[in-house]
Design a protein around this motif. Structure first.
Motif, mmCIF file in Angstrom:
data_model
loop_
_atom_site.group_PDB
_atom_site.id
_atom_site.type_symbol
_atom_site.label_atom_id
_atom_site.label_comp_id
_atom_site.label_asym_id
_atom_site.label_seq_id
_atom_site.Cartn_x
_atom_site.Cartn_y
_atom_site.Cartn_z
ATOM 1 N N GLY A 64 0.862 -1.178 0.000
ATOM 2 C CA GLY A 64 0.000 0.000 0.000
ATOM 3 C C GLY A 64 0.894 1.222 0.000
ATOM 4 N N ALA A 65 1.870 1.213 -0.906
ATOM 5 C CA ALA A 65 2.921 2.239 -0.903
ATOM 6 C C ALA A 65 2.447 3.595 -1.399
ATOM 7 C CB ALA A 65 4.104 1.760 -1.748
ATOM 8 N N HIS A 66 1.313 3.633 -2.088
ATOM 9 C CA HIS A 66 0.762 4.856 -2.663
ATOM 10 C C HIS A 66 1.831 5.528 -3.513
ATOM 11 C CE1 HIS A 66 -1.347 8.952 -2.369
ATOM 12 N NE2 HIS A 66 -2.082 8.177 -3.144
ATOM 13 N N VAL A 67 2.233 6.744 -3.196
ATOM 14 C CA VAL A 67 3.235 7.446 -4.004
ATOM 15 C C VAL A 67 4.583 7.532 -3.297
ATOM 16 C CG1 VAL A 67 1.511 8.738 -5.315
ATOM 17 C CG2 VAL A 67 2.460 9.728 -3.211
ATOM 18 N N TYR A 84 10.911 -3.302 -1.184
ATOM 19 C CA TYR A 84 9.866 -3.660 -2.140
ATOM 20 C C TYR A 84 8.640 -2.816 -1.828
ATOM 21 C CZ TYR A 84 12.680 -7.718 -3.369
ATOM 22 O OH TYR A 84 13.695 -8.538 -3.799
ATOM 23 N N SER A 85 8.183 -2.036 -2.811
ATOM 24 C CA SER A 85 7.020 -1.172 -2.640
ATOM 25 C C SER A 85 5.900 -1.679 -3.531
ATOM 26 C CB SER A 85 7.359 0.267 -3.017
ATOM 27 O OG SER A 85 8.266 0.812 -2.087
ATOM 28 N N VAL A 86 4.778 -2.059 -2.915
ATOM 29 C CA VAL A 86 3.669 -2.679 -3.624
ATOM 30 C C VAL A 86 2.497 -1.703 -3.674
ATOM 31 C CG1 VAL A 86 2.126 -4.676 -3.696
ATOM 32 C CG2 VAL A 86 4.442 -4.920 -2.739
ATOM 33 N N GLU A 87 2.033 -1.401 -4.879
ATOM 34 C CA GLU A 87 0.946 -0.435 -5.066
ATOM 35 C C GLU A 87 0.091 -0.855 -6.255
ATOM 36 O OE1 GLU A 87 -1.790 2.267 -5.156
ATOM 37 O OE2 GLU A 87 -0.383 2.152 -3.475
ATOM 38 N N PRO A 88 -1.241 -1.055 -6.070
ATOM 39 C CA PRO A 88 -2.067 -1.549 -7.168
ATOM 40 C C PRO A 88 -2.619 -0.492 -8.125
ATOM 41 C CG PRO A 88 -3.366 -1.464 -5.180
ATOM 42 C CD PRO A 88 -1.955 -1.060 -4.811
ATOM 43 N N PHE A 89 -2.804 0.747 -7.674
ATOM 44 C CA PHE A 89 -3.452 1.767 -8.494
ATOM 45 C C PHE A 89 -2.430 2.357 -9.461
ATOM 46 C CE2 PHE A 89 -5.467 6.188 -8.707
ATOM 47 C CZ PHE A 89 -6.368 5.812 -9.689
ATOM 48 N N ARG A 90 -2.667 2.179 -10.749
ATOM 49 C CA ARG A 90 -1.680 2.518 -11.777
ATOM 50 C C ARG A 90 -1.172 3.955 -11.662
ATOM 51 N NH1 ARG A 90 1.990 0.115 -14.715
ATOM 52 N NH2 ARG A 90 0.545 -1.632 -14.877
ATOM 53 N N GLU A 91 -2.061 4.913 -11.476
ATOM 54 C CA GLU A 91 -1.644 6.313 -11.397
ATOM 55 C C GLU A 91 -0.709 6.544 -10.202
ATOM 56 O OE1 GLU A 91 -3.831 10.548 -10.633
ATOM 57 O OE2 GLU A 91 -4.808 9.154 -12.008
ATOM 58 N N CYS A 110 3.541 -3.238 -9.287
ATOM 59 C CA CYS A 110 2.163 -2.804 -9.513
ATOM 60 C C CYS A 110 1.249 -4.019 -9.387
ATOM 61 C CB CYS A 110 2.016 -2.157 -10.880
ATOM 62 S SG CYS A 110 0.403 -1.374 -11.098
ATOM 63 N N SER A 111 0.757 -4.235 -8.184
ATOM 64 C CA SER A 111 -0.098 -5.381 -7.901
ATOM 65 C C SER A 111 -0.833 -5.113 -6.594
ATOM 66 C CB SER A 111 0.762 -6.646 -7.776
ATOM 67 O OG SER A 111 -0.071 -7.776 -7.587
ATOM 68 N N ALA A 112 -1.896 -5.892 -6.374
ATOM 69 C CA ALA A 112 -2.616 -5.836 -5.098
ATOM 70 C C ALA A 112 -2.210 -7.065 -4.292
ATOM 71 C CB ALA A 112 -4.121 -5.834 -5.328
ATOM 72 N N ALA A 113 -1.499 -6.860 -3.202
ATOM 73 C CA ALA A 113 -1.158 -7.983 -2.327
ATOM 74 C C ALA A 113 -2.459 -8.536 -1.755
ATOM 75 C CB ALA A 113 -0.224 -7.521 -1.218
ATOM 76 N N VAL A 157 -9.588 -2.665 -11.803
ATOM 77 C CA VAL A 157 -9.210 -4.045 -11.523
ATOM 78 C C VAL A 157 -7.693 -4.116 -11.439
ATOM 79 C CG1 VAL A 157 -9.244 -6.413 -12.377
ATOM 80 C CG2 VAL A 157 -11.261 -4.952 -12.651
ATOM 81 N N ALA A 158 -7.217 -4.748 -10.369
ATOM 82 C CA ALA A 158 -5.787 -4.936 -10.174
ATOM 83 C C ALA A 158 -5.477 -6.422 -10.111
ATOM 84 C CB ALA A 158 -5.340 -4.254 -8.879
#
Length: 199
Positions: A64-67, A84-91, A110-113, A157-158
Motif C-alpha cells: 500500500g505504498a501509494h506514491v 519492495y514497494s507494492v501499489e495496485p493503483f496505476r496512477e 504494480c499489484s494488489a497484495a 481491476v488490479a
C-alpha cells in the motif's frame, strides 16, 4: 541531518529537499500527501528512529505504498536495504516509480497484495468520500483512497497476488508495513511463508 528546503507548487505538488548534501525532488498528488511526507522527512527523531530500528535490516516491504510516503523515508534512512514497494493503483504506482527512480534500492511492484491470485476489483471513493481528514469523509465509506470494500461509483481491476509470490522466496523479510484500506488481513493471509519463516 540537513534541514529541508521544501518548495511547494500548485497541485500536483513537487517537493524539493536536501538530504545529507544531496538535492532530491518528489511529486505528490496534492498538499496533504506532500505535507505528511515532509513532516516525516523533517523530523530528525523519525528518521533517526528508522535508522536505529532498522539498522542492519536487509529487506523492507511497503504494501500500500501509494506514491512513496513511507518508501521515501525508508530509502533515505536505509540505503543498504532492499525495499519492495507494492501499489495496485496505476496512477499512484507511476508516481511511486518516478519518486523512487533516484534510489538504487527500491523495487516497485504494480499489484494488489492479497490472499489469492486473480483479479481484484477495487473501488475509488466518490468526491464526497475524498476528504483529507476524518471529519470531511462520508462515515459510511470512510476511506480516502481505493478499497476492496468501497462503494464508489468508479472501480478498477488490479492483479491480486499473495505477498509470498511478490517477494522472492530467497529474500528474508525484516520489516513489513501494510496499509491497504481495510484489506490488511487478506494481505497477511497471503504472507504465510514470510510470517512463519521470517518473523
Amino acid at each position: 541531518m540537513n534541514a529541508l528546503a521544501g518548495e511547494l507548487s500548485e497541485s500536483p505538488v513537487r517537493v524539493e529537499l536536501e538530504w545529507r548534501g544531496e538535492k532530491r525532488t518528489f511529486d505528490f498528488p496534492g498538499p496533504f500527501y506532500a505535507s505528511r511526507t515532509l513532516d516525516r522527512l523533517g523530523s530528525p527523531i523519525y528518521l533517526d528512529f528508522l535508522e536505529q530500528a532498522l539498522a542492519g535490516k536487509k529487506v523492507l516491504v511497503d504494501v500500500g505504498a501509494h506514491v512513496g510516503e513511507t518508501t521515501i523515508p525508508l530509502a533515505l534512512a536505509c540505503p543498504e536495504a532492499m525495499i519492495y514497494s507494492v501499489e495496485p493503483f496505476r496512477e499512484s504506482y507511476e508516481t511511486l516509480v518516478r519518486n523512487t527512480l533516484q534510489f538504487h534500492n527500491v523495487h516497485c511492484i504494480c499489484s494488489a497484495a492479497s490472499d489469492r491470485r486473480g483479479a481484484i476489483e477495487l473501488s475509488l471513493p466518490d468526491l464526497g468520500q475524498r476528504g483529507e481528514d476524518a471529519a470531511n469523509r462520508d462515515p459510511a465509506h470512510p476511506t480516502a483512497l481505493y478499497s476492496a470494500f468501497g462503494r464508489g461509483r468508479e472501480t478498477f481491476v488490479a492483479e491480486g497476488l499473495p505477498l509470498d509470490d511478490l517477494i522472492p522466496s530467497d529474500e528474508w523479510v525484516d520489516f513489513l508495513k501494510v496499509d491497504t484500506e481495510g484489506y490488511e488481513l487478506e494481505v497477511l493471509r497471503g504472507a504465510h511463508r514470510i510470517l512463519n519463516r521470517d518473523r
